[in-house]
Structure formats: structure tokens, C-alpha cells
Design a protein around this motif. Sequence first.
Motif, short mmCIF file in Angstrom:
data_model
loop_
_atom_site.label_atom_id
_atom_site.label_comp_id
_atom_site.label_asym_id
_atom_site.label_seq_id
_atom_site.Cartn_x
_atom_site.Cartn_y
_atom_site.Cartn_z
N ASP A 178 39.37 55.02 20.18
CA ASP A 178 39.42 55.47 21.58
C ASP A 178 38.38 54.75 22.43
O ASP A 178 38.66 54.34 23.56
CB ASP A 178 39.23 56.98 21.66
N ASP A 179 37.17 54.59 21.87
CA ASP A 179 36.13 53.87 22.61
C ASP A 179 36.49 52.41 22.78
O ASP A 179 36.24 51.82 23.84
CB ASP A 179 34.79 53.99 21.86
N SER A 180 37.08 51.81 21.76
CA SER A 180 37.50 50.41 21.84
C SER A 180 38.57 50.23 22.89
O SER A 180 38.56 49.27 23.67
CB SER A 180 38.01 49.93 20.48
N ARG A 181 39.49 51.17 22.95
CA ARG A 181 40.56 51.09 23.94
C ARG A 181 40.01 51.23 25.36
O ARG A 181 40.44 50.52 26.27
CB ARG A 181 41.59 52.18 23.65
N LYS A 182 39.06 52.11 25.54
CA LYS A 182 38.44 52.26 26.86
C LYS A 182 37.72 50.98 27.29
O LYS A 182 37.80 50.57 28.45
CB LYS A 182 37.44 53.43 26.84
N ALA A 183 37.04 50.34 26.34
CA ALA A 183 36.35 49.08 26.65
C ALA A 183 37.35 48.00 27.03
O ALA A 183 37.11 47.22 27.96
CB ALA A 183 35.51 48.64 25.45
N LEU A 184 38.48 47.96 26.32
CA LEU A 184 39.51 46.97 26.63
C LEU A 184 40.14 47.26 27.99
O LEU A 184 40.37 46.35 28.80
CB LEU A 184 40.57 46.98 25.53
N ASN A 185 40.41 48.53 28.26
CA ASN A 185 40.97 48.90 29.56
C ASN A 185 40.06 48.44 30.70
O ASN A 185 40.52 47.94 31.73
CB ASN A 185 41.13 50.42 29.65
N ALA A 186 38.75 48.62 30.51
CA ALA A 186 37.80 48.24 31.54
C ALA A 186 37.76 46.73 31.75
O ALA A 186 37.64 46.24 32.88
CB ALA A 186 36.41 48.77 31.19
N LEU A 187 37.85 45.97 30.66
CA LEU A 187 37.76 44.51 30.75
C LEU A 187 38.89 43.92 31.59
O LEU A 187 38.69 42.97 32.35
CB LEU A 187 37.79 43.90 29.35
N VAL A 188 40.09 44.47 31.46
CA VAL A 188 41.22 43.88 32.18
C VAL A 188 41.29 44.35 33.63
O VAL A 188 42.25 44.02 34.35
CB VAL A 188 42.56 44.12 31.45
N GLU A 189 40.29 45.10 34.07
CA GLU A 189 40.19 45.44 35.49
C GLU A 189 39.52 44.32 36.28
O GLU A 189 39.40 44.40 37.52
CB GLU A 189 39.42 46.75 35.67
N ALA A 190 39.09 43.27 35.57
CA ALA A 190 38.47 42.12 36.25
C ALA A 190 39.50 41.43 37.12
O ALA A 190 40.71 41.43 36.81
CB ALA A 190 37.91 41.14 35.21
N PRO A 191 39.08 40.80 38.22
CA PRO A 191 40.02 40.15 39.14
C PRO A 191 40.91 39.10 38.49
O PRO A 191 42.04 38.88 38.95
CB PRO A 191 39.09 39.50 40.18
N ALA A 192 40.46 38.48 37.41
CA ALA A 192 41.26 37.45 36.74
C ALA A 192 42.55 38.02 36.16
O ALA A 192 43.52 37.29 35.94
CB ALA A 192 40.45 36.78 35.63
N PHE A 193 42.57 39.34 35.91
CA PHE A 193 43.69 39.91 35.16
C PHE A 193 44.50 40.95 35.92
O PHE A 193 45.66 41.20 35.60
CB PHE A 193 43.17 40.56 33.87
N THR A 194 43.93 41.58 36.93
CA THR A 194 44.56 42.78 37.51
C THR A 194 45.97 42.54 38.03
O THR A 194 46.82 43.43 37.96
CB THR A 194 43.69 43.34 38.64
N GLY A 195 46.24 41.35 38.55
CA GLY A 195 47.58 41.11 39.10
C GLY A 195 48.53 40.44 38.14
O GLY A 195 49.65 40.06 38.53
N SER A 196 48.16 40.33 36.89
CA SER A 196 48.97 39.58 35.93
C SER A 196 50.15 40.38 35.42
O SER A 196 50.16 41.61 35.45
CB SER A 196 48.11 39.15 34.74
N LYS A 197 51.16 39.65 34.95
CA LYS A 197 52.31 40.31 34.33
C LYS A 197 51.88 41.10 33.09
O LYS A 197 52.48 42.15 32.78
CB LYS A 197 53.36 39.25 33.95
N ALA A 198 50.88 40.58 32.38
CA ALA A 198 50.41 41.27 31.17
C ALA A 198 49.94 42.68 31.48
O ALA A 198 50.31 43.64 30.80
CB ALA A 198 49.28 40.47 30.52
N VAL A 199 49.14 42.82 32.53
CA VAL A 199 48.64 44.13 32.90
C VAL A 199 49.76 44.99 33.46
O VAL A 199 49.88 46.18 33.12
CB VAL A 199 47.48 43.99 33.92
N ALA A 200 50.61 44.41 34.28
CA ALA A 200 51.72 45.17 34.88
C ALA A 200 52.64 45.75 33.81
O ALA A 200 53.16 46.87 33.96
CB ALA A 200 52.51 44.27 35.82
N ASN A 201 52.82 45.00 32.72
CA ASN A 201 53.74 45.43 31.67
C ASN A 201 53.03 46.11 30.50
O ASN A 201 53.67 46.44 29.50
CB ASN A 201 54.54 44.23 31.15
N GLY A 202 51.72 46.32 30.64
CA GLY A 202 50.99 46.98 29.56
C GLY A 202 50.90 46.15 28.29
O GLY A 202 50.82 46.70 27.19
N ASN A 203 50.89 44.82 28.44
CA ASN A 203 50.87 43.95 27.27
C ASN A 203 49.47 43.34 27.09
O ASN A 203 49.29 42.12 27.20
CB ASN A 203 51.92 42.85 27.44
#
Length: 378
Positions: free
Chosen positions: A290-315
Motif C-alpha cells: 500500500d505504501d509502495s502504491r501511494k509512492a508510485l501514485n505520487a510520482l506520476v503526478e509530476a508534469p511529465a506524466f499527468t497528461g499521458s495516455k498511461a495515466v489516463a488509462n491507469g497503465n
Amino acid sequence: MNLVKRLATSAFLLATLLSAPVMAQSFTITDVAGREVTFDKPVERVILGEGRMLYAVAPIEKEDPFAKIVGWRNDLWTTDKDGFETYVAKFPKGKELPFLGNLTDGTLQTETVVTLHPDVMLLPIGNKAAADEVKLEDMLSGIGVKIVYIDFREHILANTEPSLKILGKIFGHEDRAEAVAAYWKEQMARVTDKLKEANPPKPNVFMYRAAGLVECCGTFGPDNFGLMVDWAGGHNLGSDFLPGYTGSINAEQVVASNPDIIVATGSNWSQTKDAKNYVNVGPAAAATADDSRKALNALVEAPAFTGSKAVANGNVHAIWHQFYTSPYQFVAVQQMAKWFHPELFADLDPDATFKEFHEKFLPVAYQPGYWVDAQVGE
């Protein structure tokens, strides 16, 4: 035959008999740098110039991976504390072995190497330029210490199998090295053979190297994890920008590339200076998923990733960083293949594969936790 000739003949025969066992035990290897290295007797004392080499030694020296190791670099402790603790819990000797510095940053103390009286010092191929610069080979050969280069990082297709076989000769278990190499090829083929037959479209994949530990956006070029992405049926975006196996690209390039899938690498870097915000995956990490997942969730909130298809599709996923410097790459390839082509590899179970590998080859029990999925948007 006169006395002189009889004495000469007897002396020759005696010398032959006495030297025969020694000659029989001598051997020569060709390391991954192409150097021929000859040993005149079995190796008894080994220095690991990289601590994570333990992951390659363990399946070959299964009864006690530390039996012949007299010193090692401290990078297993600093980059994968859970892996370190797993092995020293079963083999306490490992915790008592002296730590050595790193050749590439100038912290290796050759005086310490000398006092340990090793037969051989194993170095990763990436250390060769630094070793040549300080003439380490000349320095150590003067006291009878050999250097042997192996590689599970820079050229994994060319060097993984030869490196295993080199270790098999050094540790006197060539049969085990052959068995591990055969298992590696067999498990890799479960992915590559199916991909060759199905030939599915390749998703664009961004590998986020040591996410949270280094600045965005560290990644991999056309080898190492970049090559593993290719073997798993993806297109590694880092290969479009980097000539070597590792490096960094800027956030704008990630945004422009708009990856379909993001895979971060993580480990227990709690002993690494200034480490923060990393994703802890690896042995024993299932307990803190659960802690690892929270850390990963936080990392992809960076501007490099937020608008990506990966984030949009939960991949978005994270995987154990140390697959990149061990002969266990087949596990990462299997897991990434499931992320990249879930229907095609629905029946593939990388957890079961790695558990079987532990049972067949490793002296420690399997502990799940080597990857985790993000919960984007939650």
C-alpha cells in the motif's frame, strides 16, 4: 643407463607426478572484456567489486553464497536493503564481511584489497575504464590477484550467459551455471516465442529509472531495461533518445512522446544518502504494498506524466530496480509482457516463475513484492 641419466629421469618423473594434480586443477577463462585469465589452482578467496553480484553467485554457490567471499562493495546494502537483509539473516557471515569502496568514484582502498589476500576480484565491465586508468590490473597482479570482468547490466543479451559460465568456473560449479543459463533461456522464450508468433502492436513504454531517487527523467536506452521492454513486446521510448543503456531525457520529451505505459523502477533505497519518494518494491515488499502504491501514485503526478495516455488509462506500474543488474531479467520480461499484452499473456504467472527459480536454484525463500500497480485517480 648410467647413474646421472637415471637420476635425471627419476627427478623428471617425480616432478611430473607432483605437478600433475596442480596442472589438472588449473583453468583459463575469457572474461566479458575479452581477456584471458589463467588460474593455477581452484579459487578460494573472492572479492565482489559490486555487492549485487551476490544475486548471480547465489544460484551457483547455493549452499553458502558467502563461502568464498572475503569482501564486497556495500551497494547491496545501500540500493537493496531488503535483499541484503534476506541473505545475511540466513548467512550471518555476510554481515561481518568488510565493505569495500567503489572503484569508479575513487573510494576503493587497494590496501584493503591487499590485506584480504584474494585470489580474484570480480568487477562489473563498467569499472574497466576506471581500473585501466589507475592501472589496477598491474597493481594487483604483482601480488597474485586476478581481475575478472562480468556483466549483467550493460549488454545483457551478449554477456549474461557468459558471465554465469565464468562464475561457474570460478566457484567450481559449471553444471549449475549451465542449468541457470538454460532456465534463463527457457523462461525468456515463453515470452519471445509467443510474441514472434502473434506479432501484436507494440505500446510505447517509458521506463522511469530509479523513480524518486534521481531527477526526472532518468530512463534506459537500447539495452538493459530498454532491451527488456523490447523482449516483452513494447517500444522503449528511451531508445529514441539515448545511445547507451542508461541516461536521462527532459520532461518535455516525455510529454511529447505521450507513453501508453509507464514503468518505474524501485527498490529499498533507505540506506542511500538523500533518498526519498522512491517506490519500495523487491523481496519482502509485499507487506508494504500500500505504501509502495501511494509512492508510485505520487510520482506520476509530476508534469511529465499527468497528461499521458498511461495515466489516463491507469497503465502505470513499478518493478524491482535490481532486475537490471542480476541474471533474473526473465522475470521482469514476463511481468512486463503481462502489462503490455494482458490478453496474450493471461496465463503467464511471473510470481510462480520466480518462486520456482528460488526453489530450484536459490538458498533463500521467495518473498513476493517485486512489482506493484498504481491506482491512478484514486
